[in-house]
Design a protein around this motif. Structure first.
Motif, PDB file in Angstrom:
ATOM      1  N   VAL A 228       1.459 -18.569  -6.239  1.00  0.00           N
ATOM      2  CA  VAL A 228       0.987 -17.298  -6.779  1.00  0.00           C
ATOM      3  C   VAL A 228      -0.513 -17.154  -6.539  1.00  0.00           C
ATOM      4  CG1 VAL A 228       0.641 -15.938  -8.883  1.00  0.00           C
ATOM      5  CG2 VAL A 228       2.781 -17.192  -8.535  1.00  0.00           C
ATOM      6  N   VAL A 229      -0.939 -15.977  -6.082  1.00  0.00           N
ATOM      7  CA  VAL A 229      -2.364 -15.672  -5.953  1.00  0.00           C
ATOM      8  C   VAL A 229      -2.865 -15.283  -7.343  1.00  0.00           C
ATOM      9  CG1 VAL A 229      -4.096 -14.230  -4.816  1.00  0.00           C
ATOM     10  CG2 VAL A 229      -2.035 -14.931  -3.571  1.00  0.00           C
ATOM     11  N   GLU A 230      -3.450 -16.254  -8.038  1.00  0.00           N
ATOM     12  CA  GLU A 230      -3.794 -16.084  -9.440  1.00  0.00           C
ATOM     13  C   GLU A 230      -4.807 -14.966  -9.666  1.00  0.00           C
ATOM     14  OE1 GLU A 230      -2.368 -17.404 -11.900  1.00  0.00           O
ATOM     15  OE2 GLU A 230      -1.199 -19.020 -10.978  1.00  0.00           O
ATOM     16  N   ALA A 231      -5.710 -14.743  -8.719  1.00  0.00           N
ATOM     17  CA  ALA A 231      -6.729 -13.711  -8.895  1.00  0.00           C
ATOM     18  C   ALA A 231      -6.124 -12.323  -9.012  1.00  0.00           C
ATOM     19  CB  ALA A 231      -7.729 -13.752  -7.743  1.00  0.00           C
ATOM     20  N   LEU A 232      -4.892 -12.157  -8.529  1.00  0.00           N
ATOM     21  CA  LEU A 232      -4.228 -10.861  -8.582  1.00  0.00           C
ATOM     22  C   LEU A 232      -3.017 -10.869  -9.505  1.00  0.00           C
ATOM     23  CD1 LEU A 232      -4.330  -9.991  -4.769  1.00  0.00           C
ATOM     24  CD2 LEU A 232      -5.847  -9.138  -6.570  1.00  0.00           C
ATOM     25  N   HIS A 233      -2.801 -11.980 -10.198  1.00  0.00           N
ATOM     26  CA  HIS A 233      -1.634 -12.089 -11.066  1.00  0.00           C
ATOM     27  C   HIS A 233      -1.750 -11.103 -12.225  1.00  0.00           C
ATOM     28  CE1 HIS A 233       2.007 -13.851 -12.414  1.00  0.00           C
ATOM     29  NE2 HIS A 233       1.504 -14.374 -13.514  1.00  0.00           N
ATOM     30  N   GLY A 234      -0.685 -10.389 -12.480  1.00  0.00           N
ATOM     31  CA  GLY A 234      -0.694  -9.368 -13.522  1.00  0.00           C
ATOM     32  C   GLY A 234      -0.913  -7.969 -12.995  1.00  0.00           C
ATOM     33  N   LEU A 235      -1.378  -7.861 -11.733  1.00  0.00           N
ATOM     34  CA  LEU A 235      -1.523  -6.561 -11.079  1.00  0.00           C
ATOM     35  C   LEU A 235      -0.274  -6.297 -10.250  1.00  0.00           C
ATOM     36  CD1 LEU A 235      -5.221  -6.782  -9.834  1.00  0.00           C
ATOM     37  CD2 LEU A 235      -4.377  -5.576 -11.851  1.00  0.00           C
ATOM     38  N   ALA A 236       0.248  -5.100 -10.340  1.00  0.00           N
ATOM     39  CA  ALA A 236       1.464  -4.757  -9.599  1.00  0.00           C
ATOM     40  C   ALA A 236       1.108  -4.479  -8.148  1.00  0.00           C
ATOM     41  CB  ALA A 236       2.142  -3.549 -10.234  1.00  0.00           C
ATOM     42  N   MET A 237       1.369  -5.446  -7.274  1.00  0.00           N
ATOM     43  CA  MET A 237       1.075  -5.291  -5.858  1.00  0.00           C
ATOM     44  C   MET A 237       2.215  -4.528  -5.173  1.00  0.00           C
ATOM     45  SD  MET A 237      -1.883  -6.510  -5.145  1.00  0.00           S
ATOM     46  CE  MET A 237      -2.583  -6.108  -6.749  1.00  0.00           C
ATOM     47  N   ALA A 238       1.852  -3.578  -4.317  1.00  0.00           N
ATOM     48  CA  ALA A 238       2.849  -2.712  -3.697  1.00  0.00           C
ATOM     49  C   ALA A 238       3.027  -2.959  -2.204  1.00  0.00           C
ATOM     50  CB  ALA A 238       2.482  -1.244  -3.927  1.00  0.00           C
ATOM     51  N   GLU A 239       1.938  -3.251  -1.481  1.00  0.00           N
ATOM     52  CA  GLU A 239       2.003  -3.468  -0.041  1.00  0.00           C
ATOM     53  C   GLU A 239       1.138  -4.665   0.328  1.00  0.00           C
ATOM     54  OE1 GLU A 239       3.939  -1.967   2.012  1.00  0.00           O
ATOM     55  OE2 GLU A 239       4.626  -0.314   0.735  1.00  0.00           O
ATOM     56  N   VAL A 240       1.461  -5.278   1.463  1.00  0.00           N
ATOM     57  CA  VAL A 240       0.727  -6.466   1.879  1.00  0.00           C
ATOM     58  C   VAL A 240       0.675  -6.514   3.400  1.00  0.00           C
ATOM     59  CG1 VAL A 240       2.783  -7.924   1.874  1.00  0.00           C
ATOM     60  CG2 VAL A 240       0.534  -8.966   1.535  1.00  0.00           C
ATOM     61  N   ALA A 241      -0.441  -7.033   3.936  1.00  0.00           N
ATOM     62  CA  ALA A 241      -0.595  -7.203   5.383  1.00  0.00           C
ATOM     63  C   ALA A 241      -1.358  -8.491   5.629  1.00  0.00           C
ATOM     64  CB  ALA A 241      -1.333  -6.011   6.000  1.00  0.00           C
ATOM     65  N   ALA A 242      -1.018  -9.178   6.718  1.00  0.00           N
ATOM     66  CA  ALA A 242      -1.646 -10.454   7.054  1.00  0.00           C
ATOM     67  C   ALA A 242      -2.220 -10.389   8.456  1.00  0.00           C
ATOM     68  CB  ALA A 242      -0.634 -11.599   6.941  1.00  0.00           C
ATOM     69  N   GLY A 243      -3.517 -10.634   8.587  1.00  0.00           N
ATOM     70  CA  GLY A 243      -4.154 -10.734   9.891  1.00  0.00           C
ATOM     71  C   GLY A 243      -4.110 -12.168  10.382  1.00  0.00           C
ATOM     72  N   THR A 244      -4.839 -12.448  11.440  1.00  0.00           N
ATOM     73  CA  THR A 244      -4.835 -13.801  11.973  1.00  0.00           C
ATOM     74  C   THR A 244      -5.352 -14.796  10.939  1.00  0.00           C
ATOM     75  OG1 THR A 244      -5.206 -12.931  14.197  1.00  0.00           O
ATOM     76  CG2 THR A 244      -5.655 -15.266  13.848  1.00  0.00           C
ATOM     77  N   TRP A 245      -6.504 -14.494  10.338  1.00  0.00           N
ATOM     78  CA  TRP A 245      -7.096 -15.390   9.353  1.00  0.00           C
ATOM     79  C   TRP A 245      -7.554 -14.645   8.101  1.00  0.00           C
ATOM     80  CZ3 TRP A 245     -10.654 -17.919  13.580  1.00  0.00           C
ATOM     81  CH2 TRP A 245      -9.897 -18.823  14.325  1.00  0.00           C
ATOM     82  N   HIS A 246      -7.014 -13.481   7.838  1.00  0.00           N
ATOM     83  CA  HIS A 246      -7.397 -12.750   6.628  1.00  0.00           C
ATOM     84  C   HIS A 246      -6.201 -11.992   6.083  1.00  0.00           C
ATOM     85  CE1 HIS A 246      -7.856  -9.633   9.705  1.00  0.00           C
ATOM     86  NE2 HIS A 246      -7.858  -8.716   8.756  1.00  0.00           N
ATOM     87  N   SER A 247      -6.348 -11.465   4.860  1.00  0.00           N
ATOM     88  CA  SER A 247      -5.228 -10.846   4.168  1.00  0.00           C
ATOM     89  C   SER A 247      -5.674  -9.556   3.485  1.00  0.00           C
ATOM     90  CB  SER A 247      -4.650 -11.801   3.108  1.00  0.00           C
ATOM     91  OG  SER A 247      -4.294 -13.044   3.686  1.00  0.00           O
ATOM     92  N   ILE A 248      -4.740  -8.629   3.339  1.00  0.00           N
ATOM     93  CA  ILE A 248      -4.989  -7.357   2.674  1.00  0.00           C
ATOM     94  C   ILE A 248      -3.766  -6.994   1.853  1.00  0.00           C
ATOM     95  CG2 ILE A 248      -5.427  -4.873   2.989  1.00  0.00           C
ATOM     96  CD1 ILE A 248      -6.848  -5.458   5.540  1.00  0.00           C
ATOM     97  N   CYS A 249      -3.994  -6.455   0.672  1.00  0.00           N
ATOM     98  CA  CYS A 249      -2.881  -5.917  -0.104  1.00  0.00           C
ATOM     99  C   CYS A 249      -3.360  -4.718  -0.916  1.00  0.00           C
ATOM    100  CB  CYS A 249      -2.258  -6.983  -1.012  1.00  0.00           C
ATOM    101  SG  CYS A 249      -3.305  -7.500  -2.384  1.00  0.00           S
ATOM    102  N   THR A 250      -2.423  -3.906  -1.353  1.00  0.00           N
ATOM    103  CA  THR A 250      -2.730  -2.761  -2.210  1.00  0.00           C
ATOM    104  C   THR A 250      -1.869  -2.852  -3.456  1.00  0.00           C
ATOM    105  OG1 THR A 250      -1.054  -1.337  -1.174  1.00  0.00           O
ATOM    106  CG2 THR A 250      -3.265  -1.315  -0.210  1.00  0.00           C
ATOM    107  N   ASN A 251      -2.419  -2.369  -4.566  1.00  0.00           N
ATOM    108  CA  ASN A 251      -1.618  -2.344  -5.783  1.00  0.00           C
ATOM    109  C   ASN A 251      -0.954  -0.984  -5.940  1.00  0.00           C
ATOM    110  OD1 ASN A 251      -3.569  -0.576  -6.778  1.00  0.00           O
ATOM    111  ND2 ASN A 251      -4.516  -2.077  -8.135  1.00  0.00           N
ATOM    112  N   ALA A 252      -0.211  -0.811  -7.031  1.00  0.00           N
ATOM    113  CA  ALA A 252       0.550   0.413  -7.232  1.00  0.00           C
ATOM    114  C   ALA A 252      -0.342   1.632  -7.394  1.00  0.00           C
ATOM    115  CB  ALA A 252       1.462   0.252  -8.449  1.00  0.00           C
TER     116      ALA A 252
END
Length: 349
Positions: A228-252
């Motif tokens: 679990v990504v604890e820094a975002l735990h409790g936030l409703a994540m809606a979308e996610v994308a993964a780059g070569t060495w980085h990550s992006i997500c959006t919440n609801a």
């Protein structure tokens, strides 16, 4: 920029491409190594590069692709009728195109690609094709190097490929990895060396290589299993994308969070921990898909024009891609390749 494949768009729009084009893998109808601004992909391209005479030509394209999957030297497109086509360095040469029609009246339902392999989802199985062995005839039988059979009761319409019952598909051998059913995976994004997963309770997990902070756990340690990504735990994540060495997500709510490698400004923020991203233009939050208001913002490494601003400068600040706004095009979907970008847009003047 993040490498992502979004949900299949409708068939009423058009695909555009820009960025690295040395092999014709971005806009095959444009004879240039770099395409600096968005260009329309007419039937995935028309005509070879001057000086080249490929004998492989695309079939007529009555409708645009439902999905585009770029690799480094070629790209693959999947249509709703199940047909697949490739353009770029395929069939032993650059500026080639291959069209593969439905086989035995069966419809391919989705695809996932890499430089060497194409994974195809069918009703009863997943197949892996060896891309270098594909030939102009469109016959894939000799190119299928791996198959995983699926039972009818295993089908789950609420999950998205590369998730399949019991686990997920990758573009590297052994091609299938199991997941605990307790995780209840809903969506999976594969990066260069890591994976991000959303569950049905909106929780975000990550695992794989963490040496660039792309896992979001506050360290550069690897993780063998989903955590679990604890820094975002409790936030409703809606979308996610993964780059070569980085990550992006959006919440609801549409807020965007980024973390990982930032050498070329691909985060817009100088940190390895998840941080909320806000555009300095109009103060609007936007994700890599450009959804919502239909505008597209890009940032990161721009050496091949993959940011779409008509130049090769990099940017650590999200910038509006003016081409789509100026032509009254509403961006519906974005796919970021290694050094190129594909955009699906509707409307236009």
């Amino acid at each position: 920029m993040a490498a992502t494949v979004s949900a299949a768009p409708s068939t009423s729009g058009r695909w555009f491409g820009f960025g690295f084009n040395r092999f014709g893998q971005t806009v095959p109808g444009v004879a240039a190594d770099r395409v600096l601004e968005p260009r329309h992909l007419a039937a995935c391209g028309s005509g070879p590069r001057p000086g080249h005479s490929p004998d492989i030509q695309p079939a007529p394209a009555p409708a645009p692709a439902r999905k585009v999957c770029p690799a480094w030297s070629h790209s693959a497109g999947w249509r709703g009728d199940g047909s697949i086509y490739f353009w770029g360095f395929v069939a032993d040469g650059p500026w080639h195109q291959i069209y593969i029609n439905n086989r035995d009246q069966q419809r391919c339902r989705d695809i996932l690609t890499s430089e060497k392999y194409l994974l195809t989802l069918w009703q009863d199985r997943v197949e892996c094709w060896d891309v270098p062995s594909l030939r102009p005839t469109g016959d894939t039988m000799g190119s299928v190097i791996w198959t995983k059979l699926l039972q009818e009761e295993e089908e789950n319409p609420n999950t998205a490929f590369p998730l399949i019952p019991g686990g997920y598909i990758t573009t590297t051998p052994p091609f299938y990895k199991a997941l605990s059913p307790r995780l209840q995976a809903r969506r999976l994004a594969l990066g260069g060396e890591h994976a991000l997963m959303l569950t049905f309770d909106w929780t975000l997990y990550s695992w794989g290589s963490g040496r660039h902070g792309q896992l979001g756990h506050g360290s550069v340690e690897d993780e063998a299993e989903p955590r679990v990504v604890e820094a975002l735990h409790g936030l409703a994540m809606a979308e996610v994308a993964a780059g070569t060495w980085h990550s992006i997500c959006t919440n609801a709510s549409g807020d965007v969070y980024v973390w990982g490698w930032n050498e070329s400004g691909q985060l817009g923020l100088p940190t390895k921990l998840p941080q909320k991203l806000q555009s300095e233009e109009e103060h609007q939050q936007t994700g890599p898909s450009g959804e919502g208001c239909g505008k597209l913002y890009t940032w990161g490494w721009g050496n091949y024009g993959q940011l779409g601003h008509g130049q090769t400068d990099s940017s650590d600040v999200p910038r509006l891609v003016e081409y789509f706004a100026e032509n009254r095009l509403s961006v519906m979907d974005v796919v970021c390749g290694p050094w190129n970008t594909f955009v699906f847009a509707q409307g236009g003047i």
